[in-house]
Design a protein around this motif. Structure first.
Motif, short mmCIF file in Angstrom:
data_model
loop_
_atom_site.label_atom_id
_atom_site.label_comp_id
_atom_site.label_asym_id
_atom_site.label_seq_id
_atom_site.Cartn_x
_atom_site.Cartn_y
_atom_site.Cartn_z
N ASP A 33 0.81 -1.23 0.00
CA ASP A 33 0.00 0.00 0.00
C ASP A 33 0.84 1.28 0.00
OD1 ASP A 33 1.01 -0.44 2.46
OD2 ASP A 33 -0.89 -0.17 3.56
N THR A 34 2.15 1.16 -0.13
CA THR A 34 2.99 2.37 -0.14
C THR A 34 2.77 3.13 -1.45
OG1 THR A 34 4.64 1.05 1.01
CG2 THR A 34 5.35 3.21 0.23
N ASN A 35 2.48 4.41 -1.32
CA ASN A 35 2.18 5.17 -2.54
C ASN A 35 3.44 5.65 -3.25
OD1 ASN A 35 3.02 7.72 -1.48
ND2 ASN A 35 1.11 7.74 -0.29
N GLU A 36 3.26 6.10 -4.46
CA GLU A 36 4.39 6.47 -5.34
C GLU A 36 5.24 7.59 -4.73
OE1 GLU A 36 5.50 5.16 -8.27
OE2 GLU A 36 4.06 3.56 -7.87
N VAL A 37 4.55 8.55 -4.10
CA VAL A 37 5.27 9.69 -3.52
C VAL A 37 6.20 9.21 -2.42
CG1 VAL A 37 5.02 11.89 -2.29
CG2 VAL A 37 3.39 11.27 -4.08
N ARG A 38 5.66 8.33 -1.59
CA ARG A 38 6.47 7.81 -0.47
C ARG A 38 7.63 6.94 -0.98
NH1 ARG A 38 9.31 8.44 3.56
NH2 ARG A 38 9.50 6.68 4.99
N ILE A 39 7.32 6.19 -2.03
CA ILE A 39 8.38 5.34 -2.62
C ILE A 39 9.54 6.22 -3.09
CG2 ILE A 39 8.95 3.84 -4.60
CD1 ILE A 39 6.11 2.62 -4.26
N LYS A 40 9.20 7.34 -3.71
CA LYS A 40 10.24 8.26 -4.20
C LYS A 40 11.05 8.84 -3.05
CE LYS A 40 12.19 9.94 -7.70
NZ LYS A 40 12.91 8.99 -8.54
N GLU A 41 10.34 9.17 -1.96
CA GLU A 41 11.02 9.71 -0.77
C GLU A 41 12.01 8.69 -0.20
OE1 GLU A 41 7.44 12.53 0.99
OE2 GLU A 41 8.05 10.74 2.09
N ILE A 42 11.53 7.43 -0.13
CA ILE A 42 12.40 6.37 0.41
C ILE A 42 13.63 6.19 -0.48
CG2 ILE A 42 12.53 3.86 0.82
CD1 ILE A 42 9.54 4.05 1.73
N GLU A 43 13.40 6.25 -1.78
CA GLU A 43 14.53 6.09 -2.72
C GLU A 43 15.57 7.18 -2.48
OE1 GLU A 43 13.46 6.03 -6.84
OE2 GLU A 43 15.47 5.42 -7.45
N ASN A 44 15.08 8.43 -2.34
CA ASN A 44 16.02 9.55 -2.08
C ASN A 44 16.76 9.37 -0.76
OD1 ASN A 44 15.44 10.86 -4.44
ND2 ASN A 44 13.77 12.07 -3.55
N GLU A 45 15.99 8.88 0.23
CA GLU A 45 16.59 8.66 1.55
C GLU A 45 17.74 7.66 1.46
OE1 GLU A 45 14.88 7.16 5.82
OE2 GLU A 45 13.42 8.00 4.39
N ILE A 46 17.52 6.60 0.71
CA ILE A 46 18.54 5.54 0.61
C ILE A 46 19.74 6.02 -0.22
CG2 ILE A 46 19.00 3.21 -0.28
CD1 ILE A 46 16.01 2.66 0.44
N VAL A 47 19.44 6.74 -1.29
CA VAL A 47 20.55 7.26 -2.13
C VAL A 47 21.50 8.12 -1.30
CG1 VAL A 47 21.05 8.91 -4.01
CG2 VAL A 47 19.34 7.12 -4.34
N ASN A 48 20.92 8.85 -0.35
CA ASN A 48 21.74 9.77 0.46
C ASN A 48 22.41 9.10 1.67
OD1 ASN A 48 21.31 12.03 -1.16
ND2 ASN A 48 19.30 12.36 -0.23
N MET A 49 22.16 7.80 1.85
CA MET A 49 22.78 7.12 2.99
C MET A 49 24.27 6.93 2.74
SD MET A 49 20.30 4.00 4.09
CE MET A 49 18.65 4.30 4.68
N ASN A 50 25.06 6.98 3.82
CA ASN A 50 26.50 6.69 3.71
C ASN A 50 26.71 5.25 3.30
OD1 ASN A 50 27.51 9.16 4.39
ND2 ASN A 50 27.50 8.73 6.60
N GLY A 51 27.66 5.03 2.40
CA GLY A 51 28.03 3.66 2.04
C GLY A 51 27.19 3.04 0.95
N VAL A 52 26.24 3.84 0.40
CA VAL A 52 25.40 3.30 -0.69
C VAL A 52 26.02 3.67 -2.03
CG1 VAL A 52 23.14 3.47 -1.83
CG2 VAL A 52 23.29 3.32 0.66
N GLU A 53 26.29 2.65 -2.83
CA GLU A 53 26.89 2.93 -4.14
C GLU A 53 25.82 3.19 -5.19
OE1 GLU A 53 30.40 0.53 -5.34
OE2 GLU A 53 29.25 0.30 -7.20
N SER A 54 24.77 2.31 -5.20
CA SER A 54 23.67 2.53 -6.16
C SER A 54 22.37 1.94 -5.63
CB SER A 54 24.01 1.89 -7.51
OG SER A 54 24.15 0.50 -7.34
N VAL A 55 21.27 2.50 -6.14
CA VAL A 55 19.93 2.03 -5.72
C VAL A 55 19.11 1.78 -6.98
CG1 VAL A 55 17.83 2.59 -4.43
CG2 VAL A 55 20.04 3.47 -3.65
#
Lengths: 299, 222
Positions: A69-91
């Motif tokens: 039930d996660t909506n598209e807007v929230r999915i995009k937010e989560i993606e941005n959150e993960i991209v900005n995490m330390n140690g993440v090369e790609s998402v």
């Protein structure tokens, strides 16, 4: 010109002493060879373990699902959150629709079953590639705190074992290298001490006939440098042979590790560093032994 | 050239030398005479700066020997010493033993060769250049020791009982050699307790006993 004559005389004196020391010289060179060879091999395996780590890192991915039930807007937010995490090369994000298409492509014989479903059962999925195995725990810890995440997967056991193995190997390597440096220092120090003892009468006469302290000391330094260079050259030759043979063998045993050029990468610089280190250690050892035993000669 | 001014030396409160004064000029020859334990070796060791005086001062070429503190090797190139036990390098040939004081100063091999061969000829060892010390007689070993001491043209040659281990004939030959070296301008100081040598050679004598100067005798001028 006088200094050149004195320097040549000191080299001659050192070479004569090396030859006269006979058995002790052979033992010293042997110890230097074993020490440098062992340190070189440990260095090789440390580099190799690094390549193994890189090989495994390339294959490690953290995948996690979001609740349906996660909506598209929230999915995009989560993606941005993960991209900005330390140690993440790609998402990489795979929507339920794309995931279903891929599933059908993979299993075309079940296409009708998948299409007959009322509702797409697949959840929104993320694939995260860490920049290093050391980042995995931090990333997974942060991901697990996202409320929409329903589940996540990665090869935890493999990563933990890999990290443990690398750390253990590095720790043991430091201990083994320290032991070999200790043995090297002990034998070189003993060699110089015995040389001083054997030459104590000559040193006493040198003192009485007006020999400057440096003329007494420098042959011992030169002797240490010559022994280190002989030992270093022989061990470099042995390391060169060993590196290429072991690399060939490891390529057969662990083909996923990209170590084709490892032995070539290590060669020149490693040999120079090992020889310079051996010379440096011999100079330090000579300095302290001479300071201890010769200080009574010219107080 | 060399001057002792009220020099005393104590070893653990025991006075080995007491208030010794004397002066030597360039080209002098001095016998230091006295029984064993009189302090002869102590005087020579003080001149060679192997030990330091407890009191008094020693001057060499108008400078105190303290000038050579930390650079004693420079003094020992100007004041050479000969020992009763020769102190030769056992694993060096006669040539290598004699050339050593020149090599440590960085002279060219050609100059070293000419000086060494000249000196060995002077002491009568030109035939023994490639021999090792253990193959030589006592007299020959002492000659090697003398050659090594004079090859460097020192200002002063000091000899500590150089005939102590030698027979009469060889002893006189060695002292004759010192006389010859002295005639070439080198100041010579030789310690001995050999009365025959002192009687034979008409030279200045410093007699010491129990660390004290008993008398100083100058040569007869005929």
């Amino acid at each position: 010109m006088k200094n050149i004559h004195i320097f040549l005389r000191e080299i001659k004196e050192s070479l004569i002493n090396i030859i006269r020391s006979g058995f002790l010289t052979i033992i010293s060179i042997f110890v230097i060879i074993v020490s440098i060879y062992s340190i070189g091999m440990i260095y090789y395996f440390l580099n190799y373990s690094n390549e193994v780590k890189k090989g495994i890192e390339n294959k490690i991915e953290i995948s996690f699902y979001l609740s349906r039930d996660t909506n598209e807007v929230r999915i995009k937010e989560i993606e941005n959150e993960i991209v900005n995490m330390n140690g993440v090369e790609s998402v990489k994000y795979i929507s339920p629709e794309v995931a279903l298409e891929e599933l059908i492509k993979e299993y075309p014989e079940y296409e009708s079953i998948f299409k007959d479903l009322d509702k797409n059962p697949l959840p929104p999925t993320f694939f995260v590639k860490p920049d290093s195995v050391y980042s995995i725990n931090e990333i997974t810890s942060k991901i697990s705190k996202i409320t929409e995440v329903s589940d996540f997967f990665y090869s935890k056991d493999l990563v933990d074992k890999l990290l443990f193995s690398i750390r253990t190997f590095a720790f043991l390597s430091i201990i083994i290298v320290s032991i070999f440096i200790g043995i090297f220092v002990f034998f070189l120090g003993s060699n110089i001490t015995v040389s001083i003892y054997n030459r104590r009468d000559d040193i006493e006469i040198m003192k009485l006939v007006g020999t400057q302290p440096s003329f007494i000391k420098r042959p011992f330094y030169i002797e240490g440098i010559i022994l280190s260079l002989i030992g270093g050259t022989i061990s470099s030759f042995l390391l060169n042979k060993s590196f290429s043979e072991i690399t060939k063998l490891l390529n057969i045993i662990l083909p996923f590790v990209e170590n084709q050029n490892l032995s070539n990468q290590l060669n020149t610089s490693l040999y120079i560093y090992l020889n310079l280190s051996a010379i440096f250690i011999s100079l330090i050892v000579s300095y302290f032994v001479l300071r201890r035993y010769l200080k009574e000669i010219y107080p | 050239m060399l001057k002792f001014v009220g020099v005393s030396k104590l070893y653990d409160d025991k006075e080995a030398l007491s208030n010794i004064s004397f002066e030597l000029n360039k080209g002098d020859f001095l016998f230091i005479v006295g029984p064993s334990g009189a302090g002869k070796t102590t005087i020579l060791k003080l001149i060679h700066k192997e030990i330091e005086p407890t009191r008094g001062e020693i001057f060499f070429n108008n400078s105190s020997l303290t000038k050579y503190n930390g650079r004693v090797y420079l003094l020992r190139r100007k004041i050479s010493m000969i020992f009763q036990d020769y102190k030769l390098f056992k694993r060096k040939t006669v040539y290598e033993n004699v050339s050593f004081p020149l090599e440590i100063q960085g002279f060219s091999p050609q100059l070293i060769r000419s000086k060494v061969l000249y000196t060995l000829k002077m002491v009568g060892l030109e035939e023994q250049v490639n021999k090792f010390p253990h193959t030589l007689s006592g007299g020959e070993m002492q000659r090697v020791s003398i050659a090594r001491a004079i090859v460097n043209n020192p200002d002063i040659l000091i000899a500590d009982e150089p005939t102590g281990n030698l027979d009469w004939k060889t002893s006189f030959n060695i002292v004759d050699l010192f006389i010859k070296i002295n005639e070439n301008g080198t100041t010579v100081i030789m310690s001995t307790h050999n009365e025959e040598i002192i009687k034979k050679y008409n030279k200045r004598i410093l007699y010491i006993k129990d660390g004290k100067k008993l008398y100083e005798k100058y040569p007869h001028i005929s």
